[in-house]
Design an enzyme around this catalytic site. Structure first.
Site, PDB file in Angstrom:
ATOM      1  N   GLY A 141       4.286   1.858  -0.669  1.00  0.00           N
ATOM      2  CA  GLY A 141       5.185   2.067  -1.802  1.00  0.00           C
ATOM      3  C   GLY A 141       4.422   2.366  -3.080  1.00  0.00           C
ATOM      4  O   GLY A 141       4.796   3.244  -3.864  1.00  0.00           O
ATOM      5  N   ALA A 198       9.423  -3.333   7.559  1.00  0.00           N
ATOM      6  CA  ALA A 198      10.633  -2.978   8.296  1.00  0.00           C
ATOM      7  C   ALA A 198      11.237  -4.194   8.991  1.00  0.00           C
ATOM      8  O   ALA A 198      10.520  -5.091   9.431  1.00  0.00           O
ATOM      9  CB  ALA A 198      10.300  -1.904   9.323  1.00  0.00           C
ATOM     10  N   HIS A 256       7.174  11.141  16.686  1.00  0.00           N
ATOM     11  CA  HIS A 256       5.870  11.497  16.114  1.00  0.00           C
ATOM     12  C   HIS A 256       4.846  10.419  16.480  1.00  0.00           C
ATOM     13  O   HIS A 256       3.747  10.713  16.940  1.00  0.00           O
ATOM     14  CB  HIS A 256       5.980  11.639  14.594  1.00  0.00           C
ATOM     15  CG  HIS A 256       4.662  11.601  13.872  1.00  0.00           C
ATOM     16  ND1 HIS A 256       3.967  10.415  13.667  1.00  0.00           N
ATOM     17  CD2 HIS A 256       3.901  12.569  13.325  1.00  0.00           C
ATOM     18  CE1 HIS A 256       2.835  10.670  13.043  1.00  0.00           C
ATOM     19  NE2 HIS A 256       2.777  11.981  12.810  1.00  0.00           N
ATOM     20  N   ASN A 257       5.223   9.161  16.287  1.00  0.00           N
ATOM     21  CA  ASN A 257       4.282   8.076  16.588  1.00  0.00           C
ATOM     22  C   ASN A 257       3.999   7.988  18.084  1.00  0.00           C
ATOM     23  O   ASN A 257       2.870   7.696  18.482  1.00  0.00           O
ATOM     24  CB  ASN A 257       4.833   6.739  16.080  1.00  0.00           C
ATOM     25  CG  ASN A 257       4.692   6.594  14.583  1.00  0.00           C
ATOM     26  OD1 ASN A 257       4.621   7.591  13.858  1.00  0.00           O
ATOM     27  ND2 ASN A 257       4.662   5.375  14.093  1.00  0.00           N
ATOM     28  N   GLU A 270       1.563  10.518  18.813  1.00  0.00           N
ATOM     29  CA  GLU A 270       0.285  10.011  18.280  1.00  0.00           C
ATOM     30  C   GLU A 270      -0.383   9.078  19.312  1.00  0.00           C
ATOM     31  O   GLU A 270      -1.595   9.152  19.528  1.00  0.00           O
ATOM     32  CB  GLU A 270       0.607   9.272  16.975  1.00  0.00           C
ATOM     33  CG  GLU A 270      -0.537   8.622  16.267  1.00  0.00           C
ATOM     34  CD  GLU A 270      -0.027   7.814  15.047  1.00  0.00           C
ATOM     35  OE1 GLU A 270       0.779   8.338  14.262  1.00  0.00           O
ATOM     36  OE2 GLU A 270      -0.419   6.652  14.905  1.00  0.00           O
ATOM     37  N   VAL A 293       0.803  -1.235   0.000  1.00  0.00           N
ATOM     38  CA  VAL A 293       0.000   0.000   0.000  1.00  0.00           C
ATOM     39  C   VAL A 293       0.833   1.282   0.000  1.00  0.00           C
ATOM     40  O   VAL A 293       0.564   2.223  -0.752  1.00  0.00           O
ATOM     41  CB  VAL A 293      -1.008   0.052   1.170  1.00  0.00           C
ATOM     42  CG1 VAL A 293      -2.198  -0.820   0.899  1.00  0.00           C
ATOM     43  CG2 VAL A 293      -0.376  -0.295   2.505  1.00  0.00           C
ATOM     44  N   LYS A 330      10.432  10.418  13.454  1.00  0.00           N
ATOM     45  CA  LYS A 330       9.202   9.691  13.091  1.00  0.00           C
ATOM     46  C   LYS A 330       8.737   8.833  14.275  1.00  0.00           C
ATOM     47  O   LYS A 330       7.540   8.736  14.558  1.00  0.00           O
ATOM     48  CB  LYS A 330       9.440   8.827  11.844  1.00  0.00           C
ATOM     49  CG  LYS A 330       8.286   7.866  11.508  1.00  0.00           C
ATOM     50  CD  LYS A 330       7.026   8.604  11.108  1.00  0.00           C
ATOM     51  CE  LYS A 330       5.765   7.835  10.844  1.00  0.00           C
ATOM     52  NZ  LYS A 330       5.650   6.448  10.740  1.00  0.00           N
ATOM     53  N   SER A 384       4.923   9.790   7.246  1.00  0.00           N
ATOM     54  CA  SER A 384       3.680   9.627   8.001  1.00  0.00           C
ATOM     55  C   SER A 384       2.485  10.093   7.186  1.00  0.00           C
ATOM     56  O   SER A 384       2.595  10.996   6.367  1.00  0.00           O
ATOM     57  CB  SER A 384       3.727  10.419   9.302  1.00  0.00           C
ATOM     58  OG  SER A 384       2.483  10.273   9.982  1.00  0.00           O
TER      59      SER A 384
END
Ligand code: NBP
Length: 481
Positions: free
Chosen positions: A14, A76, A185-186, A189, A12, A182, A128
């Site tokens: 890429g 990952a 950031h998560n 979140e 989804v 990142k 993100s």
């Protein structure tokens, strides 16, 4: 035709990133381990732009203009290493390999060193915005060498989200810096979502309003200072009715929150750095508690609430109190996250600009929110700001919310409603603003049982009390242990 940029890994994320480049007029080389996905992209979206599809990695690499820019967008972990190992022998000095998956930043540091030995640039980049963001404009956080950003940056900025014409993409810092921010950031979140969930729960249990009614409250909040993607989609989820049962969907979803691990990494790193990110930590533990099924079952019928029936006198006033408690707790969670970025930047030598970070999180990403502008402004006023909530604007916000915040946390405690993120944020606030903390007593205890020494408020040096002897104090000098 030589492609400007390549994407390998066409699940989804890429697939949508590749389409985003193509839609912006860039020639995109595409590749996936299983060719069927490459074929599907061409069949379904080939007309959106110019794609150069390859079945083999060799052909894919050969289809790219030099210096090659290749984005790896695979699951990952070992998958990323497998792709890197296959790619490296095919590349030439100066080529740029971008890992846009959710890698853990120590892996990114390792990979950057590994590729540098081959004369290759390795860019660990946070992306993100999920599936939708990848297609229509994500927030992009690229690390790696500054040199790589010269040629890669304009392409990434082009496909990123824009807010007031400014791209939600900027160079973050060397090696693991992009994946680190990142990760934070998560983490933020996680805190944001937990705070929202607590606000919903308080309103529901305090006022008896239905999920649909609470959805309307969130919609209203989204037109004010809390305006953000997560508040907006909260209304959407709360409004959803389950087709099968006719009940609110939120009432038929199992109450066990899952996680993929970025919250856990954020908390683990904060423990290493010694940065109190209580909001993110409580949010991560709250998910763990929700999933602790045997413990919850053991507790459910045994442990009493010890409360009386809750009656909120004025529902509108209560909802406003909850809104303020949410805003203040949210500001604290962000302040803590930005402290962690500052500490990591010092520890790993990244020189991260926190104001720029807030700027690229205004659009595209999951925590996008109106008040991020205010964070950018705060760091513009003082780029070395030691504490975000001590900035004039945010201190003002908290002052305005404070009474309501205390009422909500006290009410929740009295009525047996768990609000770990609301209450820990308030405890942090009271701790960080305190003149004196009981940490002095902890130092005394440490000295008694372990001769760990203490420092004094009235003179320099390190001291020890002879607890087992005449209780006199000796100066032991040296540094603070
Ligand atoms: P997935 O994380 O589901 O990974 C699937 C892709 O990885 C497929 O292209 C698959 O190829 C490829 N792959 C695997 Br699995 N092992 C491989 C290997 N050993 N060699 C080569 N390719 C391999 O895809 P995604 O959900 O699109 O996410 C991609 C990355 O983006 C992840 O790192 C994810 O954490 C990150 N991310 C996702 C989101 C999101 O909202 N989903 C948001 C932000 C970041 P195949 O087709 O041959 O099996």
């Amino acid at each position: 035709q030589q492609a400007e940029i390549g994407v390998t890994g066409l699940a989804v994320m890429g697939r949508n990133l590749a389409r985003n480049f193509a839609r912006h007029g860039h020639v995109v080389a595409i590749h996936n381990r299983t060719f069927a996905k490459t074929q599907a992209l061409i069949d379904e979206a080939g007309s959106e732009g110019t794609f150069v599809a390859s079945e083999s990695l060799e052909d894919f690499v050969a289809s790219l203009a030099r210096p090659r820019k290749i984005i790896i967008m695979v699951k990952a972990g070992p998958g990323t290493d497998a792709v890197i190992d296959e790619l490296v022998p095919l590349l030439e000095e100066g080529d740029i390999v971008v890992d846009a998956g959710n890698a853990h930043f120590p892996d990114t540091i390792r990979r950057e060193q590994q590729l540098a030995e081959h004369g290759l640039h390795f860019v660990g980049s946070g992306v993100s915005g999920g599936e939708e963001g990848a297609l229509n404009g994500p927030s992009i956080m690229p690390g790696g060498s500054r040199k790589s950003y010269e040629s890669l940056g304009p392409l990434l900025e082009d496909i990123s989200a824009k807010v007031d014409g400014t791209p939600c993409c900027t160079y973050i810092g060397p090696d693991g810096a992009g994946h680190f921010v990142k990760m934070v950031h998560n983490g933020i979140e996680y805190a944001d979502m937990q705070l929202i969930a607590e606000a919903y729960d308080l309103i529901r249990r305090g006022t008896g309003k239905s999920p649909a009614e609470i959805a309307d409250i969130f919609t209203e909040w989204n037109s004010g200072e809390l305006e953000s993607f997560l508040i907006e989609i909260t209304a959407e989820v709360l409004r959803q009715v389950d087709a099968e049962s006719g009940e609110a969907l939120v009432d038929v979803i199992l109450d066990q929150a899952e996680q993929k691990g970025t919250g856990r990494w954020t908390v683990q790193n904060a423990l290493d750095l010694g940065v109190p990110i209580t909001g993110i930590a409580e949010a991560t533990f709250a998910r763990a508690l929700s999933g602790s099924v045997p413990q919850r079952e053991a507790a459910r019928d045994i442990l009493p609430a010890g409360t009386v029936e809750w009656h909120v006198e004025d529902p509108d006033a209560f909802v406003e109190d909850v809104r303020r408690a949410l805003y203040a707790s949210k500001v604290v969670a962000y302040s803590q996250g930005f402290d962690q970025i500052a500490a990591a930047s010092d520890e790993y030598g990244w020189d991260i600009d926190r104001g720029a970070m807030a700027r690229i999180w205004r659009g595209g990403c999951i925590i996008r929110a109106r008040f991020l502008n205010r964070i950018t402004e705060a760091y513009e006023r003082d780029e070395k700001l030691p504490l975000l909530i001590a900035d004039d604007f945010f201190a003002g916000v908290i002052t305005e919310c404070l009474e309501a915040w205390r009422r909500v946390v006290a009410g929740a405690a009295q009525n047996g409603i768990p609000t770990p993120a609301f209450s820990s944020s308030l405890a942090y606030y009271d701790g960080v603003r305190a003149d004196r903390l009981p940490a002095a007593l902890i130092q005394g205890l440490r000295d008694l049982f372990g001769a760990h020494t203490y420092r004094r408020v009235d003179k320099d040096g390190t001291f020890h009390t002879e607890w087992g002897g005449d209780r006199s104090e000796t100066a032991v000098g040296g540094g603070f242990k």
